[in-house]
Design an enzyme around this catalytic site. Sequence first.
Site, PDB file in Angstrom:
ATOM      1  CD  GLU A   1      29.278  42.917  65.234  1.00  0.00           C
ATOM      2  OE1 GLU A   1      29.702  44.447  64.796  1.00  0.00           O
ATOM      3  OE2 GLU A   1      28.826  41.920  64.516  1.00  0.00           O
TER       4      GLU A   1
ATOM      5  CE  LYS B   1      29.358  35.889  59.810  1.00  0.00           C
ATOM      6  NZ  LYS B   1      28.245  35.771  61.666  1.00  0.00           N
TER       7      LYS B   1
ATOM      8  CB  CYS C   1      27.127  41.183  59.293  1.00  0.00           C
ATOM      9  SG  CYS C   1      28.210  41.451  60.449  1.00  0.00           S
TER      10      CYS C   1
END
Length: 442
Positions: free
Chosen positions: A149, A264, A261
């Site tokens: 995504e 990490k 996002c």
Amino acid sequence: MEVTVIGTGYVGLVVGSCLAGAGNRVTCADVDREIVRKLNSGDVPIYEPGIEPLISENLAAGRLRFTTDPVEGIRTAEAIFVAVGTPPGEDGYADLDFVRAAAGMIGEHLRPHAVVVMKSTVPVGTSEIVRAEIARRTEAPFHMCSNPEFLKEGDAVGDFMYPDRVVCGVDTDYARSRMEELYGPFIRSGNPLIFMDIASAELTKYAANAMLAVRISLMNQFAELCERTGADIEHVRRGIGTDPRIGPAFLYAGTGYGGSCLPKDVQAIIRSAAEYDVDLTVLGAVNDANDRQKTVLVRKIRQRFGDDLSGLRFALWGLAFKPRTDDMRAAPSRAIVEALRERGASVVAHDPVAMDHAREFYLGDEIEYGADEYETLNGADALIVATEWLQYRRPDWTAVADRLARPIVFDGRNVFDPEHMASLGFEHYPIGRSHVGPQAAA
């Protein structure tokens, strides 16, 4: 098409509701009974513009449902999307426990020739782990797909409905045809549906986020250089952003990146690369630079007020890591609050949508909360802008000056023009631009 989405977090909700909006029959499964109950009643647990009416519309039309029993959907699904969390472990590596659990459940119940679609952000090789977990539990033929995504929080529905590209890693013609069918309605404007091998698709997600993180951290370091040399980071940004080889996106200096996002994923790809004896030196520096950048405003505050901030009160505008979301994961505001409180200061904050999250999960009663942005200013020694929400960009400066104990603004997102702030009589401390106040003279 019959679709099941395992996981109703941020990604799972967007994927499920958008696919249902395109006419598919979608089952979204989650182990949290309370979340499922709320979703079936139209109560959406995340803040994301556009998703609430989309969920309500598809629930009413019977194209979307939520359940705590994934087996119901897995048995009939032609495509099964795995959208569970992959939180970082203590070593920075992505924790795949939820992925493995989902794979085991899929293997016990999937229908023949189902396509298992990895939507979670996972290290290279995870799809093969999932394939093996499923194969141990079934003799039915199935197909794997990696479909990373690229959703921006605050505009995720638009990103899914009108993607600039869709990446699919497949290794069978059948999986390719199924993904073409699913994504056909979303790429009618001609933006590409890019097919590649599975490993390349997995790495594409990490590479994209790593590239964005590099741009942000590099601009933040250039901002520090601008402050030392008298240059202006906004001029530099415009100068390089018009170069077609570079482009303007993600070149804004500020207090560092946060969210679910980039932090990490940068750590995960560093750790993953190390397993293959590849030292991603650049990304290690990016990660360190971002950690330091989150407290750049605190360093400016200490330069202005001294190391001991006891008895000082600061108004904080913005808690979410960016506008149009309530996500406070790895948000710079949290690092700012922690550093200020360690030095004895108190903080009163406002955010248009993130204050409930702050109270419940992150900051609790460590800080005070203002009913609106102006209430936070009452008696505060300075204003800190940590998130560039639209409503903060054109404040009533007379009201701000009247409420603050001192007319001082620490501008962590370069929202305000230094010359304008000087004309209003404010001390103004932006990122990578000229200061208006005692530090400028020093």
